[in-house]
Scaffold this active site. Structure first.
Site, short mmCIF file in Angstrom:
data_model
loop_
_atom_site.label_atom_id
_atom_site.label_comp_id
_atom_site.label_asym_id
_atom_site.label_seq_id
_atom_site.Cartn_x
_atom_site.Cartn_y
_atom_site.Cartn_z
N TYR A 156 -6.81 1.77 6.39
CA TYR A 156 -5.84 0.78 5.79
C TYR A 156 -5.71 -0.35 6.68
O TYR A 156 -4.99 -1.08 6.64
CB TYR A 156 -4.18 1.65 5.67
CG TYR A 156 -3.90 2.23 7.05
CD1 TYR A 156 -3.78 1.60 8.16
CD2 TYR A 156 -3.67 3.59 7.02
CE1 TYR A 156 -3.44 2.17 9.31
CE2 TYR A 156 -3.18 4.34 8.07
CZ TYR A 156 -3.14 3.45 9.43
OH TYR A 156 -2.89 4.29 10.39
N GLU B 159 -5.90 6.87 7.98
CA GLU B 159 -5.10 7.90 7.96
C GLU B 159 -5.90 9.25 7.35
O GLU B 159 -6.55 9.29 6.60
CB GLU B 159 -3.77 7.81 7.00
CG GLU B 159 -2.74 8.83 7.35
CD GLU B 159 -1.49 8.27 8.14
OE1 GLU B 159 -1.96 7.21 8.91
OE2 GLU B 159 -0.59 8.97 8.34
N CYS C 285 10.22 44.14 -22.34
CA CYS C 285 11.00 43.46 -21.09
C CYS C 285 11.71 42.10 -21.89
O CYS C 285 11.09 41.22 -22.26
CB CYS C 285 10.18 42.90 -20.14
SG CYS C 285 11.04 41.83 -18.81
N LYS D 270 10.50 3.05 3.24
CA LYS D 270 10.43 4.58 3.08
C LYS D 270 11.30 4.96 1.84
O LYS D 270 12.16 4.39 1.39
CB LYS D 270 11.22 5.44 4.11
CG LYS D 270 10.30 5.16 5.27
CD LYS D 270 9.57 6.35 5.84
CE LYS D 270 9.63 6.77 7.12
NZ LYS D 270 9.49 8.25 7.71
N LYS E 167 1.97 4.55 1.68
CA LYS E 167 2.23 5.00 3.05
C LYS E 167 2.00 6.50 3.32
O LYS E 167 2.74 7.47 2.59
CB LYS E 167 3.63 4.88 3.62
CG LYS E 167 3.88 5.33 5.08
CD LYS E 167 5.11 4.88 5.79
CE LYS E 167 5.12 4.91 7.20
NZ LYS E 167 4.91 6.25 7.70
N CYS F 13 5.87 42.24 -13.57
CA CYS F 13 6.55 43.44 -14.16
C CYS F 13 5.29 44.16 -15.26
O CYS F 13 4.78 43.66 -15.61
CB CYS F 13 7.49 43.00 -15.24
SG CYS F 13 8.29 43.89 -16.48
N GLU G 194 0.81 -1.23 0.01
CA GLU G 194 -0.04 -0.10 0.12
C GLU G 194 0.89 1.36 -0.01
O GLU G 194 1.96 1.22 0.26
CB GLU G 194 -0.91 0.15 1.36
CG GLU G 194 -1.74 -1.03 1.68
CD GLU G 194 -2.59 -1.30 2.92
OE1 GLU G 194 -2.11 -0.37 3.59
OE2 GLU G 194 -3.21 -2.22 3.19
N CYS H 218 13.85 44.81 -17.22
CA CYS H 218 13.73 45.96 -17.96
C CYS H 218 13.90 47.09 -17.19
O CYS H 218 13.70 48.30 -17.69
CB CYS H 218 12.51 45.59 -18.83
SG CYS H 218 10.99 45.88 -18.04
N ASP I 238 1.01 10.13 4.33
CA ASP I 238 1.74 11.22 5.44
C ASP I 238 0.73 12.03 5.96
O ASP I 238 0.51 13.14 5.68
CB ASP I 238 2.87 11.83 4.54
CG ASP I 238 3.81 12.54 5.70
OD1 ASP I 238 3.85 12.03 6.76
OD2 ASP I 238 4.60 13.18 5.10
N CYS J 110 11.71 45.82 -12.29
CA CYS J 110 12.01 44.62 -13.11
C CYS J 110 13.45 44.44 -13.29
O CYS J 110 13.98 45.36 -13.84
CB CYS J 110 11.05 44.57 -14.16
SG CYS J 110 11.43 43.19 -15.16
S1 IVH Z 1 -0.48 0.13 8.80
C1 IVH Z 1 0.32 -1.94 12.60
N1 IVH Z 1 -0.76 1.24 6.54
O1 IVH Z 1 2.27 5.12 9.38
C2 IVH Z 1 0.31 -1.25 11.48
N2 IVH Z 1 -0.01 2.52 8.43
O2 IVH Z 1 4.81 4.84 10.46
C3 IVH Z 1 -0.22 0.10 11.39
N3 IVH Z 1 0.54 4.94 7.77
O3 IVH Z 1 1.10 4.92 12.45
C4 IVH Z 1 0.02 0.70 10.30
N4 IVH Z 1 -0.25 4.70 5.56
O4 IVH Z 1 -0.32 6.31 10.74
C5 IVH Z 1 -0.42 1.54 7.84
N5 IVH Z 1 -0.97 2.19 4.43
C6 IVH Z 1 -0.63 2.02 5.65
C7 IVH Z 1 -0.14 3.41 6.16
C8 IVH Z 1 0.23 3.77 7.56
C9 IVH Z 1 0.36 5.63 6.54
C10 IVH Z 1 0.82 5.64 8.93
C11 IVH Z 1 0.27 5.20 10.22
C12 IVH Z 1 1.16 4.56 11.21
C13 IVH Z 1 2.49 5.07 10.52
C14 IVH Z 1 3.62 4.28 11.06
#
Ligand code: IVH
Length: 587
Positions: A226, A174, A435, A315, A116, A429, A114, A414, A118, A411
């Site tokens: 997730y 998330e 210019c 990551k 990740k 400008c 999946e 010019c 943010d 500017c």
């Molecule tokens: S699973 C037990 N899946 O990443 C597993 N976490 O660094 C729990 N996060 O606290 C997390 N995308 O806030 C999972 N596809 C995803 C995620 C995800 C973002 C975040 C989540 C977690 C943090 C850990």
């Protein structure tokens, strides 16, 4: 040994302090990459000196203690764990091999991959299909009750739909903010004089943990599920991917970029693919998450107090680094917008040497509180132009000498007056026609079909004419000689003659087309036609004041003021005079 102990204590204090800034007050003191590096150093020292490892070490806890006393506490029935991370292929392969060893299998394992996201981990509790509680992760065991705020997120359903919904269902996911949403709230915040957020994650966190749900409601938050938490009253599928499919069927948002992979090679391909698409998702991701798909196997492998052993966050390479801001240069773009560009001490981020970063607009300089000489945090996300994220906290180098950044009044291309356009937060400008920076686009517009419609005068020819210094403004076009045209690439005697003929024909035009051809911001063909029929002659147009201009049908305040500044600029007036008096354009 004593010095190792001292280093460990120092790192623990430092990390706890950063965790407080990040989790509690929502103001990260250092870039993620620096935080991860410090955490890794501490983890290594603890591995090498196991007798110095304590349970309260930041390496052993889920996150900072993010429990404020403001929200009601929520005790998680199943701890909300964090994830272990790997940040390169070889460390991922170690994880993959370890999984196989733990499961005692030599064949492939089914892994669910999946994005990740943010943002912030949130748990949603549905009882009999109705949302009854939402909470943050907190320290993993106890979170904060943010039900009222989560209820304002329109994508989170109040009621689940469909069949086979457990009586008691906890889903995890998330909450985050898209890039577009982030830009919008910062623009509003700026206009209204409120605090500007430094990144979408902070904006999401600040919005979600706001004490007033009415404020949260105005923030463009979104959510993706997730994972499954505690459930009761019905059985759930045996695989993670099937749970996600159930969630989707019940009306919960899941991400469509999830894939099953059956080998480490496939996982690595998924990772690179996500990294490649990263700039185009429209929201921040900082890696991918790889999970054992079979829930029974997940149980068998188990978890540590901090993170599951059946999943890992893979990551992306570090995107942030700290370097020095040496200068700010103001560049004029093709359309006259002046953008500040940061000149940096060169630094390598994810293998690419960075020596410049965009500052978007002058407001960004104030927002960041930038000064020349500052150490700044740079972020480079995929193909996106590097950006300055913040001024680095000067924890070591606090004696650096800094200098204010001077915003130019004229500017750099010019020397014409610069206008600040508050709606666009941009500098522009006003000397469009002469210019240097805008030359090619101004001339291209002047010759285009709806303007003077000069046949045969394409982009490639204009570029060459400007580069060779034969033309600097639209009036110069009419002074071109056959010899100059023939000297260009791919222009023969016949096409040169055709261009000269087209230039002569184009001199007979309409007043409206002439106004349009000047390329004044906000003055399209319809506005030009309105101006032409209102003023009838050029002299009347040139003599009009702001009131007279804005009284013209279809010309608003903004268009009128652009027009006024354009017509007041001495360079523009000179080009207009040349076009009418020397070239002899007539209508
Ligand atoms: S699973 C037990 N899946 O990443 C597993 N976490 O660094 C729990 N996060 O606290 C997390 N995308 O806030 C999972 N596809 C995803 C995620 C995800 C973002 C975040 C989540 C977690 C943090 C850990």
């Amino acid at each position: 040994m004593e010095s190792v102990q001292k280093t460990i204590t120092y790192l623990k204090t430092l990390l706890r302090n950063y965790q407080y800034q990040y989790y509690v007050i929502n103001e990260p003191g250092i870039p993620d990459v620096e935080y991860d590096r410090l955490m890794e150093t501490l983890r290594q020292l603890e591995i090498e000196n196991p007798n110095l490892l304590t349970q309260d070490s930041p390496t052993q806890c889920v996150g900072g203690s993010s429990i404020s006393s403001i929200f009601k506490p929520v005790h998680h029935k199943i701890p909300m764990l964090s994830l272990d991370t790997v940040s390169d292929e070889s460390s991922y392969l170690v994880f993959h091999q370890r999984l196989k060893k733990r499961l005692n299998i030599s064949k492939g394992i089914t892994l669910c991959c999946e994005l990740k996201l943010d943002g912030l981990a949130v748990s949603l509790l549905y009882i009999n299909g109705r949302l009854v509680r939402a909470s943050t992760r907190g320290d993993g065991l106890v979170g904060e009750d943010i039900t009222a705020n989560v209820r304002t997120i329109s994508i989170v359903p109040e009621y689940l739909t469909g069949n086979k919904i457990p009586d008691y269902l906890e889903v995890r996911g998330e909450v985050f903010m898209s890039h577009a949403g982030f830009k919008k709230i910062n623009q509003t915040a700026y206009r209204e004089g409120h605090k500007i957020f430094s990144n979408p994650r902070n904006a999401a966190s600040g919005s979600l943990r706001n004490l007033d749900p009415c404020i949260t409601a105005k923030r463009p938050l979104t959510f993706i599920c997730y994972g499954l938490g505690f459930f009761k009253g019905r059985s759930m599928p045996r695989s993670h991917i099937a749970c996600l499919q159930y969630f989707k069927a019940w009306g919960l948002p899941v991400n469509d970029n999830t894939r099953l992979c059956y080998s480490s090679g496939e996982v690595i391909k998924f990772y690179h693919n996500a990294e490649m698409k990263r700039p185009f998702f429209g929201f921040d991701i900082d890696g991918v998450v790889i999970k054992v798909d079979d829930l029974e196997l997940q149980k068998k492998i188990g978890s540590s107090s901090r993170a599951p052993r059946w999943a890992v966050a893979f990551k992306f390479a570090a995107q942030e680094a700290i370097t020095k801001l040496n200068n700010v240069e103001f560049r004029v773009g093709r359309t006259g917008v002046i953008t500040p560009v940061a000149q940096l001490s060169p630094i390598r981020i994810a293998g690419v040497l960075i020596s410049r970063a965009t500052l978007h607009n002058v407001h960004e300089i104030n927002r960041l509180g930038l000064k020349i000489g500052n150490n700044v945090v740079i972020r480079r996300a995929g193909d996106v132009i590097p950006q300055i994220i913040s001024v680095a906290k000067p924890d070591v180098d606090s004696n650096i000498i800094v200098k204010n950044i001077t915003i130019p009044k004229q500017c750099p291309g010019c020397g014409s007056k610069i206008r600040f356009i508050s709606g666009e937060l941009a500098l522009r400008c006003t000397g469009g026609l002469s210019c240097a920076a805008q030359r090619k686009s101004v001339i291209r517009h002047f010759t285009s079909r709806k303007a003077l419609n000069i046949n045969g005068m394409g982009k490639a020819i204009i570029n060459q004419l400007v580069d060779k210094g034969y033309i600097n403004n639209p009036a110069d076009l009419f002074m071109l000689t056959i010899d100059q045209l023939i000297s260009l690439e791919r222009v023969g005697q016949k096409s040169a003659q055709n261009i000269i003929d087209a230039l002569i024909i184009s001199k007979k035009t309409t007043f409206a087309r002439f106004i349009y051809a000047l390329g004044i911001s906000k003055i399209g063909l319809v506005a030009a036609e309105n101006l032409a029929s209102h003023f009838v002659t050029l002299n009347f147009l040139l003599a009009a004041d702001l009131n007279a201009l804005s009284s013209v049908y279809g010309i608003g305040q903004t268009a009128a003021s652009y027009l006024k500044e354009f017509l007041d600029d001495a360079n523009n007036r000179e080009v207009i005079r040349m076009l009418v008096v020397e070239v002899g354009i007539y209508w």
